[in-house]
Design a protein around this motif. Sequence first.
Motif, PDB file in Angstrom:
ATOM      1  N   PRO A 122     -24.424 -34.288  41.635  1.00 43.54           N
ATOM      2  CA  PRO A 122     -24.064 -35.616  40.459  1.00 43.54           C
ATOM      3  C   PRO A 122     -22.887 -36.706  39.909  1.00 43.54           C
ATOM      4  O   PRO A 122     -22.620 -37.824  39.871  1.00 43.54           O
ATOM      5  N   ASP A 123     -21.809 -35.661  40.189  1.00 39.01           N
ATOM      6  CA  ASP A 123     -20.440 -36.225  39.342  1.00 39.01           C
ATOM      7  C   ASP A 123     -20.106 -36.992  41.167  1.00 39.01           C
ATOM      8  O   ASP A 123     -19.171 -38.455  41.004  1.00 39.01           O
ATOM      9  N   LYS A 124     -20.004 -36.428  42.195  1.00 40.05           N
ATOM     10  CA  LYS A 124     -19.823 -37.542  43.435  1.00 40.05           C
ATOM     11  C   LYS A 124     -20.602 -38.557  43.238  1.00 40.05           C
ATOM     12  O   LYS A 124     -20.315 -39.563  44.090  1.00 40.05           O
ATOM     13  N   PHE A 125     -21.595 -38.991  42.891  1.00 39.62           N
ATOM     14  CA  PHE A 125     -22.912 -40.174  42.905  1.00 39.62           C
ATOM     15  C   PHE A 125     -22.362 -40.926  41.963  1.00 39.62           C
ATOM     16  O   PHE A 125     -22.180 -41.605  42.609  1.00 39.62           O
ATOM     17  N   ALA A 126     -21.717 -40.535  40.964  1.00 36.06           N
ATOM     18  CA  ALA A 126     -20.974 -41.229  39.635  1.00 36.06           C
ATOM     19  C   ALA A 126     -19.706 -42.092  40.237  1.00 36.06           C
ATOM     20  O   ALA A 126     -19.753 -43.060  40.154  1.00 36.06           O
ATOM     21  N   ALA A 127     -18.824 -41.191  41.019  1.00 35.81           N
ATOM     22  CA  ALA A 127     -17.888 -42.033  41.611  1.00 35.81           C
ATOM     23  C   ALA A 127     -17.708 -42.595  42.002  1.00 35.81           C
ATOM     24  O   ALA A 127     -17.362 -43.637  42.856  1.00 35.81           O
ATOM     25  N   ALA A 128     -18.793 -42.722  43.906  1.00 35.31           N
ATOM     26  CA  ALA A 128     -19.101 -43.476  44.372  1.00 35.31           C
ATOM     27  C   ALA A 128     -20.080 -44.560  43.665  1.00 35.31           C
ATOM     28  O   ALA A 128     -19.506 -46.264  44.792  1.00 35.31           O
ATOM     29  N   ALA A 129     -21.092 -44.528  43.334  1.00 36.43           N
ATOM     30  CA  ALA A 129     -21.112 -45.818  41.914  1.00 36.43           C
ATOM     31  C   ALA A 129     -20.424 -46.849  41.720  1.00 36.43           C
ATOM     32  O   ALA A 129     -20.618 -48.030  41.515  1.00 36.43           O
ATOM     33  N   ASP A 130     -19.422 -45.841  40.827  1.00 36.94           N
ATOM     34  CA  ASP A 130     -18.459 -46.558  40.792  1.00 36.94           C
ATOM     35  C   ASP A 130     -17.728 -47.570  40.714  1.00 36.94           C
ATOM     36  O   ASP A 130     -17.175 -48.617  40.880  1.00 36.94           O
ATOM     37  N   CYS A 131     -17.245 -46.514  42.549  1.00 33.83           N
ATOM     38  CA  CYS A 131     -16.208 -48.023  43.097  1.00 33.83           C
ATOM     39  C   CYS A 131     -17.065 -48.608  43.714  1.00 33.83           C
ATOM     40  O   CYS A 131     -16.391 -49.952  43.817  1.00 33.83           O
ATOM     41  N   TYR A 132     -17.938 -48.991  44.149  1.00 39.51           N
ATOM     42  CA  TYR A 132     -19.237 -50.240  45.132  1.00 39.51           C
ATOM     43  C   TYR A 132     -19.599 -50.695  43.465  1.00 39.51           C
ATOM     44  O   TYR A 132     -19.074 -52.162  44.358  1.00 39.51           O
ATOM     45  N   ASN A 133     -19.188 -50.526  42.535  1.00 35.42           N
ATOM     46  CA  ASN A 133     -20.007 -51.199  41.649  1.00 35.42           C
ATOM     47  C   ASN A 133     -18.520 -51.982  41.671  1.00 35.42           C
ATOM     48  O   ASN A 133     -18.416 -53.769  41.116  1.00 35.42           O
ATOM     49  N   ARG A 134     -17.495 -52.267  41.224  1.00 35.09           N
ATOM     50  CA  ARG A 134     -15.866 -52.163  41.226  1.00 35.09           C
ATOM     51  C   ARG A 134     -16.401 -53.365  42.537  1.00 35.09           C
ATOM     52  O   ARG A 134     -15.294 -54.462  42.492  1.00 35.09           O
ATOM     53  N   ALA A 135     -15.651 -52.740  43.860  1.00 36.80           N
ATOM     54  CA  ALA A 135     -15.153 -53.415  44.657  1.00 36.80           C
ATOM     55  C   ALA A 135     -16.527 -54.452  44.779  1.00 36.80           C
ATOM     56  O   ALA A 135     -16.307 -55.847  44.970  1.00 36.80           O
ATOM     57  N   SER A 136     -18.058 -54.533  44.164  1.00 33.34           N
ATOM     58  CA  SER A 136     -18.761 -55.401  44.132  1.00 33.34           C
ATOM     59  C   SER A 136     -18.455 -56.783  43.556  1.00 33.34           C
ATOM     60  O   SER A 136     -18.895 -57.535  43.484  1.00 33.34           O
ATOM     61  N   GLU A 137     -17.799 -56.614  42.193  1.00 34.78           N
ATOM     62  CA  GLU A 137     -17.736 -57.750  40.910  1.00 34.78           C
ATOM     63  C   GLU A 137     -16.476 -57.911  42.169  1.00 34.78           C
ATOM     64  O   GLU A 137     -16.061 -59.252  41.654  1.00 34.78           O
ATOM     65  N   ILE A 138     -15.436 -57.298  42.022  1.00 35.29           N
ATOM     66  CA  ILE A 138     -13.987 -58.182  43.196  1.00 35.29           C
ATOM     67  C   ILE A 138     -14.879 -59.267  44.244  1.00 35.29           C
ATOM     68  O   ILE A 138     -13.685 -59.680  44.431  1.00 35.29           O
ATOM     69  N   GLY A 139     -16.233 -59.242  44.746  1.00 38.16           N
ATOM     70  CA  GLY A 139     -16.601 -59.768  46.038  1.00 38.16           C
ATOM     71  C   GLY A 139     -16.888 -60.772  45.600  1.00 38.16           C
ATOM     72  O   GLY A 139     -16.607 -61.830  45.994  1.00 38.16           O
ATOM     73  N   ARG A 140     -17.648 -60.797  44.575  1.00 36.97           N
ATOM     74  CA  ARG A 140     -18.301 -61.415  43.889  1.00 36.97           C
ATOM     75  C   ARG A 140     -16.771 -62.831  43.289  1.00 36.97           C
ATOM     76  O   ARG A 140     -17.422 -64.052  43.172  1.00 36.97           O
ATOM     77  N   ALA A 141     -16.336 -62.386  42.646  1.00 39.01           N
ATOM     78  CA  ALA A 141     -14.537 -63.168  42.227  1.00 39.01           C
ATOM     79  C   ALA A 141     -14.386 -64.173  43.396  1.00 39.01           C
ATOM     80  O   ALA A 141     -14.280 -64.923  42.985  1.00 39.01           O
ATOM     81  N   ALA A 142     -14.557 -62.951  44.628  1.00 38.84           N
ATOM     82  CA  ALA A 142     -14.107 -64.641  45.861  1.00 38.84           C
ATOM     83  C   ALA A 142     -15.478 -65.014  46.559  1.00 38.84           C
ATOM     84  O   ALA A 142     -15.143 -65.407  47.324  1.00 38.84           O
ATOM     85  N   GLY A 143     -16.662 -65.256  46.258  1.00 37.76           N
ATOM     86  CA  GLY A 143     -17.515 -65.122  46.655  1.00 37.76           C
ATOM     87  C   GLY A 143     -18.050 -64.566  48.257  1.00 37.76           C
ATOM     88  O   GLY A 143     -18.614 -65.512  48.889  1.00 37.76           O
ATOM     89  N   VAL A 144     -18.014 -63.053  48.036  1.00 39.42           N
ATOM     90  CA  VAL A 144     -18.776 -62.445  48.919  1.00 39.42           C
ATOM     91  C   VAL A 144     -19.052 -60.852  49.133  1.00 39.42           C
ATOM     92  O   VAL A 144     -18.756 -60.608  47.254  1.00 39.42           O
ATOM     93  N   THR A 145     -20.116 -61.133  49.148  1.00 40.19           N
ATOM     94  CA  THR A 145     -21.478 -59.904  49.049  1.00 40.19           C
ATOM     95  C   THR A 145     -20.490 -58.713  49.740  1.00 40.19           C
ATOM     96  O   THR A 145     -19.884 -58.313  50.318  1.00 40.19           O
ATOM     97  N   VAL A 146     -20.114 -56.954  48.877  1.00 43.03           N
ATOM     98  CA  VAL A 146     -20.031 -56.141  49.254  1.00 43.03           C
ATOM     99  C   VAL A 146     -21.826 -55.879  49.362  1.00 43.03           C
ATOM    100  O   VAL A 146     -22.059 -55.632  48.686  1.00 43.03           O
ATOM    101  N   ALA A 147     -22.212 -54.648  50.512  1.00 44.58           N
ATOM    102  CA  ALA A 147     -22.786 -54.417  50.397  1.00 44.58           C
ATOM    103  C   ALA A 147     -22.439 -52.196  51.142  1.00 44.58           C
ATOM    104  O   ALA A 147     -21.439 -52.460  52.025  1.00 44.58           O
ATOM    105  N   VAL A 148     -23.170 -51.496  50.659  1.00 39.67           N
ATOM    106  CA  VAL A 148     -22.902 -50.421  51.555  1.00 39.67           C
ATOM    107  C   VAL A 148     -23.760 -49.707  52.562  1.00 39.67           C
ATOM    108  O   VAL A 148     -24.637 -50.245  52.607  1.00 39.67           O
ATOM    109  N   HIS A 149     -22.855 -49.138  53.698  1.00 43.43           N
ATOM    110  CA  HIS A 149     -23.891 -48.240  54.037  1.00 43.43           C
ATOM    111  C   HIS A 149     -23.243 -46.985  54.371  1.00 43.43           C
ATOM    112  O   HIS A 149     -22.969 -46.800  54.994  1.00 43.43           O
ATOM    113  N   PRO A 150     -24.830 -46.593  54.378  1.00 46.42           N
ATOM    114  CA  PRO A 150     -25.195 -45.272  54.646  1.00 46.42           C
ATOM    115  C   PRO A 150     -25.413 -44.489  55.801  1.00 46.42           C
ATOM    116  O   PRO A 150     -25.129 -45.433  56.756  1.00 46.42           O
TER     117      PRO A 150
END
Length: 272
Positions: A122-150
Amino acid sequence: MKTAELQIGCQTFTWEMLGTAWTGGPDELVRAIAAGGYSGIEITDTMIGDYAGRPDAFARTLSDAGLSLVSFAFGSSSGFTLPEQLMTDLEAARRWVDFAAHFPGALVSMGSATVVSPGARPDKFAAAADCYNRASEIGRAAGVTVAVHPSSHHNTLLFTREDYDALFALLDPQVGWVPDTGHILRGGQVMGDTLAVFRDRIRYVHLKDVDARGDWAMLGAGVCDVRAVIDIVRSAPLFNGWIVVEEESDKAGEDPAAAVRVNRETLRALWN
């Protein structure tokens, strides 16, 4: 319901998986993919070479070859699950978002969350989600969609349907998903159900095949129902129309350029 017009791209991992046996560069990848009949390319941080700091030059190379950049994909030695490496991972996300921003419509794809250290899942899921969410915010600010590839590779945190449920429940709505048919099947998931449940996250698709044992197979030679996949994803509200073919079978290891050409011909036969 309006469905997206399909465009067919190719992922460069088909060459990357060869490791040191591949001694070429990005120009050769571009030529091989264009010659294979594709209209787009997804390239990775490992394969971009000296174009990494020259997005405008890469754009000219792609234009001359008649290709579009579908997405820029990158991973991390942290597996995106080490909180102490979060800032480093976000710096990488910012770098590649800035790169992708030079290509209209291109996305940034972040690799599968992976277990690289001891600790509770569960801690690893939380850490990954935090990273993906924050990266997505970086993308949104630049007009670029960030997506996850399992993936279904060694130590992935995103293998079964339960794993997808656990991560996606923690992701912000704007974080996209790149479903990969081969990895979904290797995880023992029901393809149609997984695609349907998370359809609102689908941005584009990785299309590859496996046999009944879960071993990689050339497209159309395994158990993936390509037509059914395309029918489902075409109606996903944020699907951009790109089907990115990726090949990891032994045949690709012998001759990646020939393998991707055959896959493109197979896809024409399956879809036309």
